[in-house]
Design a protein around this motif. Structure first.
Motif, PDB file in Angstrom:
ATOM      1  N   ALA A  69       0.678  14.770  -2.052  1.00 22.58           N
ATOM      2  CA  ALA A  69       0.694  13.873  -0.895  1.00 22.58           C
ATOM      3  C   ALA A  69      -0.702  13.699  -0.309  1.00 22.58           C
ATOM      4  O   ALA A  69      -1.129  12.579   0.014  1.00 22.58           O
ATOM      5  CB  ALA A  69       1.647  14.410   0.165  1.00 22.58           C
ATOM      6  N   ALA A  70      -1.443  14.810  -0.175  1.00 18.48           N
ATOM      7  CA  ALA A  70      -2.793  14.735   0.394  1.00 18.48           C
ATOM      8  C   ALA A  70      -3.731  13.949  -0.502  1.00 18.48           C
ATOM      9  O   ALA A  70      -4.481  13.067  -0.035  1.00 18.48           O
ATOM     10  CB  ALA A  70      -3.330  16.153   0.619  1.00 18.48           C
ATOM     11  N   LEU A  81       1.807   6.830  -6.784  1.00 16.21           N
ATOM     12  CA  LEU A  81       0.733   7.754  -7.137  1.00 16.21           C
ATOM     13  C   LEU A  81       1.154   9.199  -6.898  1.00 16.21           C
ATOM     14  O   LEU A  81       0.846  10.097  -7.710  1.00 16.21           O
ATOM     15  CB  LEU A  81      -0.525   7.426  -6.319  1.00 16.21           C
ATOM     16  N   VAL A  82       1.889   9.444  -5.793  1.00 16.02           N
ATOM     17  CA  VAL A  82       2.348  10.804  -5.493  1.00 16.02           C
ATOM     18  C   VAL A  82       3.314  11.293  -6.570  1.00 16.02           C
ATOM     19  O   VAL A  82       3.241  12.445  -7.021  1.00 16.02           O
ATOM     20  CB  VAL A  82       3.014  10.854  -4.100  1.00 16.02           C
ATOM     21  N   ILE A 135       0.840  -1.210   0.000  1.00 17.39           N
ATOM     22  CA  ILE A 135       0.000   0.000   0.000  1.00 17.39           C
ATOM     23  C   ILE A 135       0.870   1.254   0.000  1.00 17.39           C
ATOM     24  O   ILE A 135       0.588   2.224  -0.708  1.00 17.39           O
ATOM     25  CB  ILE A 135      -0.943  -0.023   1.225  1.00 17.39           C
ATOM     26  N   ARG A 136       1.950   1.208   0.790  1.00 19.03           N
ATOM     27  CA  ARG A 136       2.864   2.357   0.825  1.00 19.03           C
ATOM     28  C   ARG A 136       3.521   2.590  -0.529  1.00 19.03           C
ATOM     29  O   ARG A 136       3.660   3.740  -0.992  1.00 19.03           O
ATOM     30  CB  ARG A 136       3.935   2.133   1.892  1.00 19.03           C
ATOM     31  N   ALA A 152      -5.541  10.223   0.273  1.00 17.47           N
ATOM     32  CA  ALA A 152      -6.990  10.085   0.168  1.00 17.47           C
ATOM     33  C   ALA A 152      -7.371   9.017  -0.845  1.00 17.47           C
ATOM     34  O   ALA A 152      -8.267   8.195  -0.605  1.00 17.47           O
ATOM     35  CB  ALA A 152      -7.613  11.427  -0.208  1.00 17.47           C
ATOM     36  N   ALA A 153      -6.682   9.012  -1.986  1.00 23.77           N
ATOM     37  CA  ALA A 153      -7.004   8.039  -3.032  1.00 23.77           C
ATOM     38  C   ALA A 153      -6.685   6.610  -2.597  1.00 23.77           C
ATOM     39  O   ALA A 153      -7.484   5.683  -2.807  1.00 23.77           O
ATOM     40  CB  ALA A 153      -6.240   8.387  -4.308  1.00 23.77           C
ATOM     41  N   VAL A 154      -5.520   6.424  -1.984  1.00 24.06           N
ATOM     42  CA  VAL A 154      -5.133   5.078  -1.540  1.00 24.06           C
ATOM     43  C   VAL A 154      -6.054   4.591  -0.423  1.00 24.06           C
ATOM     44  O   VAL A 154      -6.465   3.419  -0.404  1.00 24.06           O
ATOM     45  CB  VAL A 154      -3.658   5.074  -1.082  1.00 24.06           C
ATOM     46  N   ALA A 155      -6.388   5.481   0.519  1.00 25.06           N
ATOM     47  CA  ALA A 155      -7.301   5.093   1.596  1.00 25.06           C
ATOM     48  C   ALA A 155      -8.665   4.699   1.049  1.00 25.06           C
ATOM     49  O   ALA A 155      -9.268   3.707   1.495  1.00 25.06           O
ATOM     50  CB  ALA A 155      -7.444   6.247   2.593  1.00 25.06           C
ATOM     51  N   ALA A 156      -9.155   5.457   0.080  1.00 26.14           N
ATOM     52  CA  ALA A 156     -10.444   5.133  -0.526  1.00 26.14           C
ATOM     53  C   ALA A 156     -10.385   3.801  -1.255  1.00 26.14           C
ATOM     54  O   ALA A 156     -11.336   3.000  -1.206  1.00 26.14           O
ATOM     55  CB  ALA A 156     -10.861   6.249  -1.482  1.00 26.14           C
ATOM     56  N   LEU A 157      -9.269   3.543  -1.939  1.00 28.33           N
ATOM     57  CA  LEU A 157      -9.113   2.278  -2.664  1.00 28.33           C
ATOM     58  C   LEU A 157      -9.101   1.089  -1.708  1.00 28.33           C
ATOM     59  O   LEU A 157      -9.763   0.068  -1.946  1.00 28.33           O
ATOM     60  CB  LEU A 157      -7.831   2.313  -3.489  1.00 28.33           C
TER      61      LEU A 157
END
Length: 538
Positions: free
Chosen positions: A150-151, A136-137, A129-130, A155-160
């Protein structure tokens, strides 16, 4: 796989704490799973703590010295071995308290290896995930600034991750389980036979066909004590009990199923019996035979019981996804029964009782607004193993009288609602009158269904700080995160312990129903005989 020293110290600390006792005995596989999850949480906590310290110290990370790793390895061997030994001792004590004799030594020995495997899998998943976040960043920085990238990346990774866990994994599991258990619902277990009496749903003249009752409905109407068995117990003439049931295939909605079950109850003459019991089922429509059989024995067969199915899923899955259906079913069934019952002349109404176990108690509660409603609209109520999220149970427990423990609270001097961990003993407050309708919550001190709550993550519950109960070790302490995962791991195995412990309620129903129903001329010897009957399921 590279590891950081602060993360390893955190993993070691949390892994050692995983051996502290919880509510139920654990096998080697379960202990390994808990230890591995705790170690992964501890590793994350250690890494986070180190990052915060460096942020305040304003310095960059640096590799640990070889001497520091040597100290860690020696400390790990000593501390892990020490806590592993204490863990086996505590588990031995818990098994003794509950009368559990089975113990798999090889699985206990390999539990550290299982823990290591679980830890590595979770660590790899976290690093994956990291890596996705960092990739993505880097991509986003081509179009937006680094802080915004970064923000947006987090948000995108958490939503995924959330979508994968709740959408793909959880919903996929529920869909597969629903398909599998709906197929199982078409079968009939050995020992359940289509009734030959008109007093059972699915029998001759029934408004509810046998093949629409579902697996648990057929178990309910196709079994139970006979008139001869009840007469043998009471020593006098008895009636054949009435049992009415509607399955998921019996009608399209909860209200329609409730109406059909009540119509069949009317046809059977259930409203002419002296005692009428409304049961909210658990999960797949299961009705605890110990609960209903005891009710029928103590009433001498002059009773009727009504229930209905609201899900295909077993109780533990319904616990997660079918709470709304349980609420609708409990309210619809009681309201339908109460509507017909209230239209009868007062002198010709049966005594109206309500019961439910586990998620069934949650559904059963929803038909009532509070203590006065329970007292005014029922002759008695028995809820066993209530989940911690039950609305009324939570209200009664949270607003208990000062000085009474959470494990067996006293509410409003026990005037209507009381709680019993062992109904054969005196139920507090034993020195206060208990007149009129009696509402009894039956709950074991070692039942994780009763005590599990998300609040265990961050706050210490009263039941741990107070006397824990006779079958719970006094060494059980609350630890942030750790206790939550330990009690969570207890949930799937809550019924895998002997009667009188965990979420297993059988012979306790005898004293509980005797307290709520108050049948005349029932001696202690008869109650002991009935416990023997219920224990063997005959």
């Amino acid at each position: 796989m590279s590891l950081t020293l602060p993360g390893c110290w955190g993993a070691l600390l949390f892994a050692c704490l995983s051996f502290t006792p919880s509510l139920l005995p654990r096998g080697g596989i379960l202990q390994g799973l808990i230890c591995g999850i705790n170690a992964a949480l501890g590793y994350g906590a250690g890494v986070l703590a180190a990052w915060l310290w460096r942020a305040f110290a304003d310095r960059e990370p640096r590799p640990a010295r070889r001497k520091s790793w040597t100290v860690f390895l020696l400390g790990a061997v000593f501390l892990f071995g020490l806590f592993f030994g204490f863990g086996q001792y505590w588990q031995h004590q818990i098994r003794q308290l509950m009368g559990v004799t089975h113990y798999n030594v090889p699985l206990a020995v390999v539990s550290p290896l299982i823990a290591a495997l679980v830890f590595c899998l979770l660590l790899l998943a976290a690093r994956g995930i990291r890596a996705l976040y960092r990739r993505l960043v880097r991509l986003l920085r081509r179009w937006i600034g680094p802080r915004a990238a970064a923000a947006v990346g987090w948000a995108a990774v958490a939503a995924l991750v959330w979508a994968l866990v709740t959408g793909l994994l959880l919903n996929g599991l529920v869909t597969l389980a629903n398909d599998a258990f709906s197929l199982r619902d078409t079968t009939t277990e050995e020992g359940a036979h289509r009734p030959t009496t008109t007093l059972r749903s699915g029998g001759p003249g029934s408004l509810v066909p046998w093949d629409t009752l579902g697996l648990q409905g057929r178990n309910f109407t196709g079994t139970g004590p006979s008139t001869t068995q009840i007469e043998r117990f009471t020593g006098r003439a008895a009636q054949e009990p009435v049992r009415s049931y509607a399955g998921l295939e019996s009608a399209d909605s909860a209200e329609a199923r409730a109406a059909k079950a009540v119509d069949d109850l009317t046809r059977q003459g259930g409203f002419q019996r002296k005692n009428l019991l409304v049961v909210t089922t658990t999960g797949s429509g299961w009705v605890d035979p110990a609960c209903v059989d005891t009710f029928e024995y103590l009433s001498g067969g002059d009773s009727a019981t009504i229930a209905m199915q609201y899900s295909y899923l077993p109780s533990w899955l319904s616990y997660l996804v079918d709470q709304t259906k349980a609420r609708e079913a409990g309210r619809a069934l009681f309201d339908a029964v109460y509507d017909d019952w209230s239209k009868l002349p007062p002198r010709h109404r049966p005594r109206l009782f309500v019961a439910g176990e586990s998620l069934g108690s949650f559904g059963g509660e929803t038909a009532f607004s509070g203590e006065y409603d329970l007292r005014n609209r029922t002759a008695g109520t028995l809820f066993a193993g209530p989940p911690a999220f039950n609305t009324l149970f939570r209200e009664f427990s949270d607003h208990r009288d000062a000085g009474s423990p959470e494990i067996q609270p006293v509410y409003k001097d026990g005037r209507t609602v009381r709680f019993a961990t062992d109904p054969a003993a005196q139920i507090p407050p034993s020195d206060r009158p208990w007149k009129g309708s009696r509402v009894l919550y039956l709950m074991h001190s070692s039942d994780p269904i009763v005590w599990w709550s998300p609040r265990l993550v961050h706050s210490k519950p009263d039941w741990i700080g107070q006397h824990p109960g006779e079958d719970v070790l006094k060494q059980m302490v609350w630890l942030p995160l750790v206790t939550f995962w330990q009690v969570t791991a207890d949930l799937p195995f809550a019924t895998g312990v002997p009667s009188g412990h965990g979420h297993t309620y059988t012979t306790e129903y005898v004293d509980a129903w005797n307290t709520v129903m108050r049948p005349p001329d029932m001696s202690a010897h008869q109650l002991d005989r009935l416990k023997d009957i219920i224990a063997v399921g005959k």
